[in-house]
Design a protein around this motif. Sequence first.
Motif, PDB file in Angstrom:
ATOM      1  N   UNK A 223       0.267  -1.142   0.265  1.00  0.00           N
ATOM      2  CA  UNK A 223      -0.012  -0.004   0.250  1.00  0.00           C
ATOM      3  C   UNK A 223       0.752   1.177  -0.308  1.00  0.00           C
ATOM      4  N   UNK A 224       0.252   2.230  -0.769  1.00  0.00           N
ATOM      5  CA  UNK A 224       1.143   3.341  -1.353  1.00  0.00           C
ATOM      6  C   UNK A 224       2.249   3.221  -2.257  1.00  0.00           C
ATOM      7  N   UNK A 225       2.263   1.951  -2.717  1.00  0.00           N
ATOM      8  CA  UNK A 225       3.089   2.056  -4.174  1.00  0.00           C
ATOM      9  C   UNK A 225       2.459   2.353  -4.859  1.00  0.00           C
ATOM     10  N   UNK A 226       3.423   3.581  -6.034  1.00  0.00           N
ATOM     11  CA  UNK A 226       2.938   4.054  -7.404  1.00  0.00           C
ATOM     12  C   UNK A 226       2.754   2.738  -8.905  1.00  0.00           C
ATOM     13  N   UNK A 227       1.769   2.806  -9.518  1.00  0.00           N
ATOM     14  CA  UNK A 227       1.909   2.185 -10.987  1.00  0.00           C
ATOM     15  C   UNK A 227       1.298   2.485 -11.180  1.00  0.00           C
ATOM     16  N   UNK A 228       1.909   2.155 -13.178  1.00  0.00           N
ATOM     17  CA  UNK A 228       0.964   3.186 -14.241  1.00  0.00           C
ATOM     18  C   UNK A 228       1.141   1.644 -15.230  1.00  0.00           C
ATOM     19  N   UNK A 229      -0.089   2.814 -16.491  1.00  0.00           N
ATOM     20  CA  UNK A 229      -0.638   1.505 -17.155  1.00  0.00           C
ATOM     21  C   UNK A 229      -0.154   2.634 -18.424  1.00  0.00           C
ATOM     22  N   UNK A 230       0.107   1.965 -19.520  1.00  0.00           N
ATOM     23  CA  UNK A 230       0.335   2.603 -20.330  1.00  0.00           C
ATOM     24  C   UNK A 230       0.851   4.335 -20.831  1.00  0.00           C
ATOM     25  N   UNK A 231       1.999   4.375 -20.134  1.00  0.00           N
ATOM     26  CA  UNK A 231       2.370   5.858 -20.422  1.00  0.00           C
ATOM     27  C   UNK A 231       3.164   5.998 -21.728  1.00  0.00           C
ATOM     28  N   UNK A 232       2.657   7.184 -22.032  1.00  0.00           N
ATOM     29  CA  UNK A 232       3.555   7.868 -23.727  1.00  0.00           C
ATOM     30  C   UNK A 232       3.543   8.832 -23.572  1.00  0.00           C
ATOM     31  N   UNK A 233       3.732   9.589 -22.623  1.00  0.00           N
ATOM     32  CA  UNK A 233       4.902  10.088 -22.356  1.00  0.00           C
ATOM     33  C   UNK A 233       5.604  11.084 -20.770  1.00  0.00           C
ATOM     34  N   UNK A 234       6.894  11.593 -20.908  1.00  0.00           N
ATOM     35  CA  UNK A 234       6.897  11.563 -19.677  1.00  0.00           C
ATOM     36  C   UNK A 234       6.239  12.470 -18.243  1.00  0.00           C
ATOM     37  N   UNK A 235       4.863  13.266 -19.099  1.00  0.00           N
ATOM     38  CA  UNK A 235       3.939  13.513 -18.514  1.00  0.00           C
ATOM     39  C   UNK A 235       3.231  13.328 -17.328  1.00  0.00           C
ATOM     40  N   UNK A 236       3.265  11.196 -18.300  1.00  0.00           N
ATOM     41  CA  UNK A 236       2.015  10.549 -18.226  1.00  0.00           C
ATOM     42  C   UNK A 236       2.730   9.871 -16.272  1.00  0.00           C
ATOM     43  N   UNK A 237       3.585  10.164 -16.238  1.00  0.00           N
ATOM     44  CA  UNK A 237       3.944   9.341 -15.251  1.00  0.00           C
ATOM     45  C   UNK A 237       4.688  10.399 -13.668  1.00  0.00           C
ATOM     46  N   UNK A 238       4.933  11.781 -14.414  1.00  0.00           N
ATOM     47  CA  UNK A 238       5.607  13.140 -13.218  1.00  0.00           C
ATOM     48  C   UNK A 238       4.296  13.482 -12.602  1.00  0.00           C
ATOM     49  N   UNK A 239       3.035  13.528 -14.046  1.00  0.00           N
ATOM     50  CA  UNK A 239       2.067  14.887 -13.462  1.00  0.00           C
ATOM     51  C   UNK A 239       1.011  13.490 -13.127  1.00  0.00           C
ATOM     52  N   UNK A 240       0.315  13.413 -12.268  1.00  0.00           N
ATOM     53  CA  UNK A 240      -0.715  11.919 -11.102  1.00  0.00           C
ATOM     54  C   UNK A 240      -1.324  12.692 -12.033  1.00  0.00           C
TER      55      UNK A 240
END
Length: 276
Positions: A124-141
Amino acid sequence: MFSFIKQCGFTLIELLIVMVIVGILGVTSVAYINAGVNIYSQGVERQEAVAQARFMLTRLAKELRHATPNSLRLQCEGGCTFDQCLEFIPFQSATHYTDYLPTSAPFNVTAVDFELNNLAQPTIGNWATVYPLHHSDLYDVANNKRLQVTGFVSSTTSELDQWQFSQAFMQESSSKRIYLLAEPVSFCVEGNALYRYQDYGFNVNQLNAVQLQASSGVKRDLLALHISNNLVSNEFFNLDDAALTRNSVLNIHAIMTFNDSEAMMFNHEVHIPNVP
């Protein structure tokens, strides 16, 4: 009866000649020894620069193998001034989810168990991502492609686990892949040195070296010295744009100066898988 005792000695001229010869031999010996010492010290500095360059490039390539697709970004491109930072997000592990992503509550995702590949499971508290196409998809929640794990249930009877989130992911992955993320990492060229930063968290806008040093709890490690890139004209990092049909390429152009006059250039490419 008289006896004569023959006395032997050196004249002043002979003593002066000997002193001059000894002086010449001493100066020559010192110069010879100094030349040997200088050659040895230059060789040591040259080997140190090569060893640091090899370590630096190996470390960068090794860490970037675990970079989340499309997470690389540069602090400045097309002319830097005092420093240049490369930032990326490593992933702890990755797996595949089985069904379509939920669009309404409860936001539970069924995914293949990490334990099948001897990988650490999310908490709990970890971050997960699905299908990031640009770095803003990862840094901007706010883009809803990086979500925090609110619950995790590891099944003891099947090979599937349940991930729980507080909202829906923005987009499906064509390969149904989900990444478990680690904290961002930055490599910054500052003057003649390369530093590694971690433990500063996610930021929408990339931080420069001064801002990273001022961040609370940040860890800063020295990786290499002897870097002499003029960042205005010879940037240390260059990142080619990624595309879905090819990997992105990070070009590392390092100029290492040693012995105050000698320089070596190292060019290295790191291919970053970018298909999420």
